[in-house]
Design a protein around this motif. Structure first.
Motif, PDB file in Angstrom:
ATOM      1  N   THR A  10       1.034  -3.424   0.321  1.00 52.51           N
ATOM      2  CA  THR A  10       0.226  -2.219   0.156  1.00 52.51           C
ATOM      3  C   THR A  10      -0.023  -1.611   1.527  1.00 52.51           C
ATOM      4  OG1 THR A  10      -0.862  -3.099  -1.825  1.00 52.51           O
ATOM      5  CG2 THR A  10      -2.007  -1.348  -0.660  1.00 52.51           C
ATOM      6  N   ALA A  11      -0.019  -0.287   1.585  1.00 52.37           N
ATOM      7  CA  ALA A  11      -0.305   0.425   2.831  1.00 52.37           C
ATOM      8  C   ALA A  11      -1.528   1.305   2.646  1.00 52.37           C
ATOM      9  CB  ALA A  11       0.891   1.289   3.242  1.00 52.37           C
ATOM     10  N   LEU A  12      -2.226   1.534   3.737  1.00 49.25           N
ATOM     11  CA  LEU A  12      -3.371   2.434   3.768  1.00 49.25           C
ATOM     12  C   LEU A  12      -2.934   3.738   4.428  1.00 49.25           C
ATOM     13  CD1 LEU A  12      -6.453   2.984   3.449  1.00 49.25           C
ATOM     14  CD2 LEU A  12      -6.722   1.991   5.743  1.00 49.25           C
ATOM     15  N   ILE A  13      -3.243   4.858   3.785  1.00 50.53           N
ATOM     16  CA  ILE A  13      -2.957   6.176   4.352  1.00 50.53           C
ATOM     17  C   ILE A  13      -4.288   6.877   4.581  1.00 50.53           C
ATOM     18  CG2 ILE A  13      -1.809   8.397   4.026  1.00 50.53           C
ATOM     19  CD1 ILE A  13       0.102   6.994   2.047  1.00 50.53           C
ATOM     20  N   VAL A  14      -4.570   7.193   5.844  1.00 51.53           N
ATOM     21  CA  VAL A  14      -5.820   7.853   6.230  1.00 51.53           C
ATOM     22  C   VAL A  14      -5.473   9.310   6.559  1.00 51.53           C
ATOM     23  CG1 VAL A  14      -7.784   7.835   7.805  1.00 51.53           C
ATOM     24  CG2 VAL A  14      -6.678   5.671   7.132  1.00 51.53           C
ATOM     25  N   VAL A  15      -6.012  10.230   5.752  1.00 49.02           N
ATOM     26  CA  VAL A  15      -5.625  11.637   5.821  1.00 49.02           C
ATOM     27  C   VAL A  15      -6.650  12.475   6.589  1.00 49.02           C
ATOM     28  CG1 VAL A  15      -5.103  13.688   4.433  1.00 49.02           C
ATOM     29  CG2 VAL A  15      -4.404  11.427   3.616  1.00 49.02           C
ATOM     30  N   ASP A  16      -6.186  13.090   7.667  1.00 53.45           N
ATOM     31  CA  ASP A  16      -6.888  14.165   8.375  1.00 53.45           C
ATOM     32  C   ASP A  16      -8.276  13.823   8.909  1.00 53.45           C
ATOM     33  OD1 ASP A  16      -4.581  15.496   7.719  1.00 53.45           O
ATOM     34  OD2 ASP A  16      -5.482  16.790   6.225  1.00 53.45           O
ATOM     35  N   LEU A  17      -8.493  12.576   9.300  1.00 54.71           N
ATOM     36  CA  LEU A  17      -9.735  12.245   9.997  1.00 54.71           C
ATOM     37  C   LEU A  17      -9.496  12.572  11.472  1.00 54.71           C
ATOM     38  CD1 LEU A  17     -11.111   9.003   8.318  1.00 54.71           C
ATOM     39  CD2 LEU A  17     -11.675  11.395   7.886  1.00 54.71           C
ATOM     40  N   GLN A  18      -9.623  13.842  11.763  1.00 57.77           N
ATOM     41  CA  GLN A  18      -9.322  14.390  13.083  1.00 57.77           C
ATOM     42  C   GLN A  18     -10.468  15.284  13.520  1.00 57.77           C
ATOM     43  OE1 GLN A  18      -5.780  16.344  11.325  1.00 57.77           O
ATOM     44  NE2 GLN A  18      -6.446  18.200  12.417  1.00 57.77           N
ATOM     45  N   ALA A  43      -9.581  -4.141   7.627  1.00 58.24           N
ATOM     46  CA  ALA A  43      -9.105  -5.140   6.671  1.00 58.24           C
ATOM     47  C   ALA A  43      -7.579  -5.113   6.551  1.00 58.24           C
ATOM     48  CB  ALA A  43      -9.745  -4.901   5.305  1.00 58.24           C
ATOM     49  N   PHE A  44      -7.007  -3.932   6.486  1.00 64.15           N
ATOM     50  CA  PHE A  44      -5.544  -3.832   6.385  1.00 64.15           C
ATOM     51  C   PHE A  44      -4.887  -4.413   7.632  1.00 64.15           C
ATOM     52  CE2 PHE A  44      -6.239  -1.554   2.629  1.00 64.15           C
ATOM     53  CZ  PHE A  44      -5.031  -1.295   1.994  1.00 64.15           C
ATOM     54  N   ARG A  45      -5.412  -4.103   8.798  1.00 66.53           N
ATOM     55  CA  ARG A  45      -4.837  -4.650  10.030  1.00 66.53           C
ATOM     56  C   ARG A  45      -4.974  -6.179  10.082  1.00 66.53           C
ATOM     57  NH1 ARG A  45      -7.271   0.048  13.906  1.00 66.53           N
ATOM     58  NH2 ARG A  45      -5.601   1.586  13.565  1.00 66.53           N
ATOM     59  N   ARG A  46      -6.136  -6.702   9.688  1.00 66.71           N
ATOM     60  CA  ARG A  46      -6.339  -8.164   9.689  1.00 66.71           C
ATOM     61  C   ARG A  46      -5.300  -8.875   8.822  1.00 66.71           C
ATOM     62  NH1 ARG A  46     -11.427  -6.819   9.198  1.00 66.71           N
ATOM     63  NH2 ARG A  46     -11.629  -7.332   7.004  1.00 66.71           N
ATOM     64  N   HIS A  47      -4.912  -8.218   7.730  1.00 67.29           N
ATOM     65  CA  HIS A  47      -3.959  -8.815   6.796  1.00 67.29           C
ATOM     66  C   HIS A  47      -2.509  -8.427   7.101  1.00 67.29           C
ATOM     67  CE1 HIS A  47      -6.929 -10.739   4.284  1.00 67.29           C
ATOM     68  NE2 HIS A  47      -7.629  -9.615   4.251  1.00 67.29           N
ATOM     69  N   GLY A  48      -2.298  -7.741   8.212  1.00 63.97           N
ATOM     70  CA  GLY A  48      -0.945  -7.377   8.604  1.00 63.97           C
ATOM     71  C   GLY A  48      -0.299  -6.331   7.709  1.00 63.97           C
ATOM     72  N   LEU A  49      -1.120  -5.512   7.061  1.00 63.15           N
ATOM     73  CA  LEU A  49      -0.610  -4.463   6.168  1.00 63.15           C
ATOM     74  C   LEU A  49      -0.531  -3.136   6.915  1.00 63.15           C
ATOM     75  CD1 LEU A  49      -2.704  -5.407   3.013  1.00 63.15           C
ATOM     76  CD2 LEU A  49      -0.253  -5.815   3.387  1.00 63.15           C
ATOM     77  N   PRO A  50       0.440  -2.305   6.567  1.00 67.95           N
ATOM     78  CA  PRO A  50       0.629  -1.042   7.284  1.00 67.95           C
ATOM     79  C   PRO A  50      -0.541  -0.076   7.134  1.00 67.95           C
ATOM     80  CG  PRO A  50       2.533  -1.537   5.884  1.00 67.95           C
ATOM     81  CD  PRO A  50       1.457  -2.524   5.539  1.00 67.95           C
ATOM     82  N   VAL A  51      -0.828   0.610   8.229  1.00 65.80           N
ATOM     83  CA  VAL A  51      -1.832   1.668   8.264  1.00 65.80           C
ATOM     84  C   VAL A  51      -1.128   2.929   8.752  1.00 65.80           C
ATOM     85  CG1 VAL A  51      -3.954   2.499   9.377  1.00 65.80           C
ATOM     86  CG2 VAL A  51      -3.750   0.084   8.691  1.00 65.80           C
ATOM     87  N   ALA A  52      -1.223   3.997   7.977  1.00 66.17           N
ATOM     88  CA  ALA A  52      -0.662   5.294   8.364  1.00 66.17           C
ATOM     89  C   ALA A  52      -1.815   6.233   8.686  1.00 66.17           C
ATOM     90  CB  ALA A  52       0.189   5.873   7.245  1.00 66.17           C
ATOM     91  N   LEU A  53      -1.823   6.755   9.901  1.00 72.49           N
ATOM     92  CA  LEU A  53      -2.846   7.695  10.339  1.00 72.49           C
ATOM     93  C   LEU A  53      -2.212   9.083  10.374  1.00 72.49           C
ATOM     94  CD1 LEU A  53      -4.457   5.616  13.217  1.00 72.49           C
ATOM     95  CD2 LEU A  53      -5.166   5.766  10.812  1.00 72.49           C
ATOM     96  N   VAL A  54      -2.782   9.992   9.602  1.00 70.25           N
ATOM     97  CA  VAL A  54      -2.197  11.311   9.387  1.00 70.25           C
ATOM     98  C   VAL A  54      -3.112  12.387   9.952  1.00 70.25           C
ATOM     99  CG1 VAL A  54      -1.395  12.921   7.613  1.00 70.25           C
ATOM    100  CG2 VAL A  54      -1.174  10.451   7.231  1.00 70.25           C
ATOM    101  N   ILE A  93       1.533   3.666  11.658  1.00 72.18           N
ATOM    102  CA  ILE A  93       2.457   4.755  11.374  1.00 72.18           C
ATOM    103  C   ILE A  93       1.699   6.037  11.694  1.00 72.18           C
ATOM    104  CG2 ILE A  93       3.784   5.956   9.600  1.00 72.18           C
ATOM    105  CD1 ILE A  93       3.795   3.227   8.051  1.00 72.18           C
ATOM    106  N   ALA A  94       2.237   6.857  12.565  1.00 76.52           N
ATOM    107  CA  ALA A  94       1.600   8.124  12.927  1.00 76.52           C
ATOM    108  C   ALA A  94       2.371   9.260  12.273  1.00 76.52           C
ATOM    109  CB  ALA A  94       1.577   8.299  14.438  1.00 76.52           C
TER     110      ALA A  94
END
Length: 189
Positions: A10-18, A43-54, A93-94
């Motif tokens: 599972t990946a986390l996608i964080v949208v437009d927190l800019q 939590a995602f980073r601790r578990h080695g899961l992808p984080v996409a910052l948008v 992921i940027a």
């Protein structure tokens, strides 16, 4: 439908927190949205899961009744900068987008598929724009979609409510950040 599972990939996608977006008038206190989003990121980073910052740096050029949504507007310096609370890491992921969806015109789907991702969790601003468009695209691309609705907001309370109650149940599972984190922690050794 409440969250039923968190897939292994599972990946986390964080949208437009800019900078330029979090400074706008919003329906819910932005501090809470940021806090819950950063809790998920940790939590995602601790578990080695992808984080996409948008972040968003423009809009499609097509005509709309409201204009081009600032497609040619000059933004102040730093408007597109991700907020420091996200603590961007080299492995994240940027994605810089020029549309509402983080998938439109970007290689996000390819990057997620290359990592074996089958499910995405989408949070951020604005519920009825970037978050909804990204969730729709993810669903249509075959990803399972989970939406912690307390980790998102919109400029309009009515738009937020419409997305959460009318649109999201058709394309995703919804719940709270705490519910998703409990599933995530319970699914990992």
């Amino acid at each position: 439908m409440p969250f039923s599972a968190v897939d292994t990939d599972t990946a986390l996608i964080v949208v437009d927190l800019q900078a330029g977006i979090v400074a706008l008038p919003l329906a819910h206190p932005v501090e809470g949205v940021i806090a819950r989003s950063t809790e998920l990121i940790g939590a995602f980073r601790r578990h080695g899961l992808p984080v996409a910052l948008v972040n968003v740096a423009g809009a499609p050029p097509g005509r709309t009744e409201r204009g081009t949504n600032g497609g040619g507007r000059i933004r102040p310096e730093g408007w597109t900068d991700l907020i420091p609370e996200l603590d961007q890491q080299p492995d994240d992921i940027a994605v810089t987008k020029y549309a509402r969806s983080a998938f439109s015109g970007t290689d996000l789907a390819a990057q997620l598929r290359a990592r074996g991702v089958t499910q995405v969790v989408v949070v951020g601003i604005a519920t009825g724009s970037g978050v909804e468009s990204t969730a729709r695209s993810a669903h249509e691309d075959g990803f399972h979609v989970s939406l912690p609705v307390d980790a998102m907001t919109d400029g309009s309370p009515d738009t937020h409510e419409h997305s959460v109650t009318k649109v999201f149940p058709k394309i995703a599972e919804t719940g709270t950040t705490a519910e998703l984190l409990a599933l995530l922690e319970g699914s990992r050794p």
